[in-house]
Design a protein around this motif. Structure first.
Motif, PDB file in Angstrom:
ATOM      1  N   UNK A   4       0.845  -1.185   0.000  1.00  0.00           N
ATOM      2  CA  UNK A   4       0.000   0.000   0.000  1.00  0.00           C
ATOM      3  C   UNK A   4       0.889   1.246   0.000  1.00  0.00           C
ATOM      4  N   UNK A   5       0.322   2.443  -0.186  1.00  0.00           N
ATOM      5  CA  UNK A   5       1.145   3.660  -0.197  1.00  0.00           C
ATOM      6  C   UNK A   5       1.968   3.795   1.086  1.00  0.00           C
ATOM      7  N   UNK A   7       2.542   6.236   2.880  1.00  0.00           N
ATOM      8  CA  UNK A   7       1.912   7.078   3.913  1.00  0.00           C
ATOM      9  C   UNK A   7       0.464   6.662   4.175  1.00  0.00           C
ATOM     10  N   UNK A   8       0.154   5.406   3.903  1.00  0.00           N
ATOM     11  CA  UNK A   8      -1.198   4.888   4.168  1.00  0.00           C
ATOM     12  C   UNK A   8      -1.430   4.800   5.673  1.00  0.00           C
ATOM     13  N   UNK A   9      -2.676   4.542   6.028  1.00  0.00           N
ATOM     14  CA  UNK A   9      -3.097   4.543   7.434  1.00  0.00           C
ATOM     15  C   UNK A   9      -2.211   3.653   8.307  1.00  0.00           C
ATOM     16  N   UNK A  77      -6.323   7.100  -3.140  1.00  0.00           N
ATOM     17  CA  UNK A  77      -4.891   6.899  -2.873  1.00  0.00           C
ATOM     18  C   UNK A  77      -4.457   5.463  -3.140  1.00  0.00           C
ATOM     19  N   UNK A  84      -4.481  -5.689  -4.918  1.00  0.00           N
ATOM     20  CA  UNK A  84      -3.647  -6.140  -3.803  1.00  0.00           C
ATOM     21  C   UNK A  84      -4.421  -7.180  -2.997  1.00  0.00           C
TER      22      UNK A  84
ATOM     23  N   UNK B 123      -9.898   8.200   3.924  1.00  0.00           N
ATOM     24  CA  UNK B 123      -8.498   7.851   4.101  1.00  0.00           C
ATOM     25  C   UNK B 123      -8.119   8.031   5.555  1.00  0.00           C
ATOM     26  N   UNK B 124      -8.129   6.933   6.306  1.00  0.00           N
ATOM     27  CA  UNK B 124      -7.771   7.070   7.719  1.00  0.00           C
ATOM     28  C   UNK B 124      -6.280   7.339   7.858  1.00  0.00           C
ATOM     29  N   UNK B 125      -5.891   8.206   8.766  1.00  0.00           N
ATOM     30  CA  UNK B 125      -4.474   8.474   9.005  1.00  0.00           C
ATOM     31  C   UNK B 125      -3.939   7.566  10.108  1.00  0.00           C
ATOM     32  N   UNK B 126      -4.515   7.689  11.276  1.00  0.00           N
ATOM     33  CA  UNK B 126      -4.130   6.817  12.391  1.00  0.00           C
ATOM     34  C   UNK B 126      -5.398   6.121  12.856  1.00  0.00           C
ATOM     35  N   UNK B 127      -5.366   4.825  12.978  1.00  0.00           N
ATOM     36  CA  UNK B 127      -6.576   4.088  13.326  1.00  0.00           C
ATOM     37  C   UNK B 127      -6.458   3.485  14.714  1.00  0.00           C
ATOM     38  N   UNK B 136      -4.968  -0.606   8.094  1.00  0.00           N
ATOM     39  CA  UNK B 136      -3.592  -0.475   7.601  1.00  0.00           C
ATOM     40  C   UNK B 136      -3.239  -1.474   6.498  1.00  0.00           C
TER      41      UNK B 136
END
Lengths: 140, 384
Positions: A4-5, A7-9, A77, A84, B123-127, B136
């Motif tokens: 995944x990217x 900077x993904x979660x 994104x 995948x 688009x979650x940043x921190x979960x 993730x």
């Protein structure tokens, strides 16, 4: 190597998930009172209600229980990263517990239910300079 | 267990493709509710309660806008997804049977063209919480979640891709007879199904419910009050809304994985109704995706998982000759995705004799909601 990217979660570790996401072990939440195991971690033991836990490392070996291949990017994104695979792994030390992951570097067509896998850890640096180690899976 | 409540009205807005509605979601809700109340032969002043699931059109605003009488009861179910559709009917039944209200509108309005699209994710940043174990890794949508369940289920029980197709083709075929259906006039072939693009394996495009705009409603009241209504009442024979022990564990670690969350619901429903699946003439199974429909058919007791391929093959679930016609208005896939409430409306219509794929001599008509998301629910309707 990540599927995944970059900077993904990322997870934001909490008191009950910190061991899982930082120890580079299969640190399964275990009740300090009655020894029951549970995953994902919860705020109290489902069997006795205790709220104190240990996080002993189980074997990193597992067996691929299920998977899906995402072809549609549910977020823009992800569009350069489809298709995948997301896999579900049953832990050999605790088959009733299952863990989600990817199989970085493994061709999608090689992924099959029942294959023996082993955990590896991906190091990610979050915006706040904290480090998260994400478990991922490889054939063994 | 048959309670005191019966269904006396049904109604829906026009169903639109996503973004096609000229009305707001709130207006769609009001249109469906007004039509259901009119169908019952009642007036808005007779309504004193609302129940729903995951709906943002609050009864406080609805009651004022619609000019309903004094409001006595409102409730929504817990739990995400269309699994609340049948449960919302049982809430109304419970409230009316207990005397908290007399006439409750059960409704769902959903205009994905005006709000969040269910097939997409932010688009979650921190979960945190359970999402920290899935997001993730790119596991974000309902399609992916149900695909993970279905892939294992197909592996364990030998369920084929063609059986998934059978659900889709059945819905599209039934939709060709229903002028309200979004897919009316646009049939689908087996070849087109298999050739359609993947969304999340094992789901092709057509395995996935569409994103639509619309609203649907039913009116529930007491058997006594139903004597004043325009049409014969439809009884709520039994309902169930629940989850087996530890079924709520997150991230695919629940003991029963893979499950549609309907094993416990089925056991409860048949025990309360005093009948079994063999007594049902027609059923509506909520299609978020085809795989969970198959799982729900087995978990509700219609067949063993290993018998599913045969259960759905050879027209066995198609009107008019199938042994259990399902999704007779076209279902979420063919009629329209109003978060599954169309499947409740159609189950009532089958008892009334008003379906466009009307099954003969319907005594019991089942609607099963939201498989693959916890907790499941189902409701069984019968002749009043």
């Amino acid at each position: 190597m990540s599927v995944l990217p970059e900077d993904w979660a990322l997870p934001a570790p909490t008191a009950i998930t910190e061991a899982w996401f930082t120890s580079r072990t299969i640190a399964v939440q275990t009740c300090a009172e009655c020894g029951s195991r549970q995953h994902p971690p919860e705020e109290l033991c489902h069997r006795c209600g205790a709220m104190s836990f240990t996080y002993p490392a189980l074997s990193p070996n597992g067996t691929l229980h299920s998977y899906t291949v995402a072809h549609y990017a549910v977020n823009r994104a992800l569009a350069p990263h489809v298709p995948y695979a997301v896999v579900l792994v049953s832990l050999d030390d605790a088959p009733e517990l299952r863990v989600i992951g990817n199989m970085p570097g493994v061709p999608i067509e090689d992924i099959r239910i029942g294959m023996p896998v082993v955990a590896i850890w991906e190091e990610h640096h979050a915006d706040d300079a904290s480090v998260v180690h994400l478990p991922q899976w490889q054939p063994r | 267990m048959r309670g005191a409540a019966v269904v006396v009205g049904v109604g829906e807005s026009t169903y639109y493709k996503r973004g096609g509605a000229t009305e707001s979601e709130f207006q769609l809700a009001c249109t469906a509710i007004r039509r259901a109340v009119a169908d019952a032969g009642l007036t808005m002043a007779d309504v004193d309660g609302f129940t729903s699931y995951m709906d943002r059109n609050e009864p406080v605003r609805l009651s004022a806008a619609l000019g309903v009488g004094d409001l006595n009861f409102t409730a929504q179910t817990f739990g995400g997804g269309g699994n609340g559709a049948a449960a919302a009917v049982t809430l109304a039944d419970a409230a009316i049977s207990a005397g908290y209200a007399e006439t409750i509108v059960v409704f769902r309005a959903l205009a994905q063209g005006q709000f969040h699209r269910y097939g997409q994710a932010g688009r979650p940043r921190r979960t945190r919480g359970a999402g920290a174990f899935t997001a993730p890794y790119g596991m974000l949508s309902a399609a992916q979640t149900c695909a993970m369940q279905t892939m294992r289920y197909m592996h364990e029980h030998g369920v084929t891709q063609d059986s998934l197709a059978e659900i889709v083709l059945t819905c599209f075929e039934h939709a060709q007879r229903n002028p309200r259906a979004i897919r009316y006039g646009t049939p689908l072939t087996r070849e087109e199904y298999h050739a359609s693009r993947w969304i999340a394996e094992p789901f092709h495009l057509y395995d996935c419910c569409p994103e639509n705009d619309g609203a649907a409603a039913i009116v529930v009241t007491t058997a006594e009050r139903a004597r004043d209504c325009a049409k014969a009442p439809v009884s709520i024979v039994a309902g169930a809304h629940g989850l087996e022990h530890r079924g709520g564990v997150a991230a695919f670690s629940y003991p029963g994985f893979p499950t549609a969350y309907h094993r416990h619901v089925g056991e409860q429903l048949w025990a309360r109704a005093g009948v079994g699946p063999q007594d049902v003439q027609v059923a509506q199974f909520y299609e978020n995706f085809t795989g969970p429909v198959l799982m729900a058919i087995a978990e509700m007791g219609f067949c063993e998982p290993g018998e599913l391929n045969d259960f759905v093959a050879d027209g066995n679930i198609r009107w008019p000759n199938g042994r259990l016609p399902i999704n007779t208005a076209g279902g979420n896939l063919g009629e329209g995705y109003i978060h599954g409430f169309g499947n409740v409306v159609e189950a009532v219509r089958q008892v009334r004799g008003e379906s466009t794929c009307q099954v003969e001599n319907v005594e019991l008509s089942l609607s099963v909601s939201g498989p693959g998301y916890a907790p499941g629910s189902a409701v069984l309707f019968g002749r009043g």
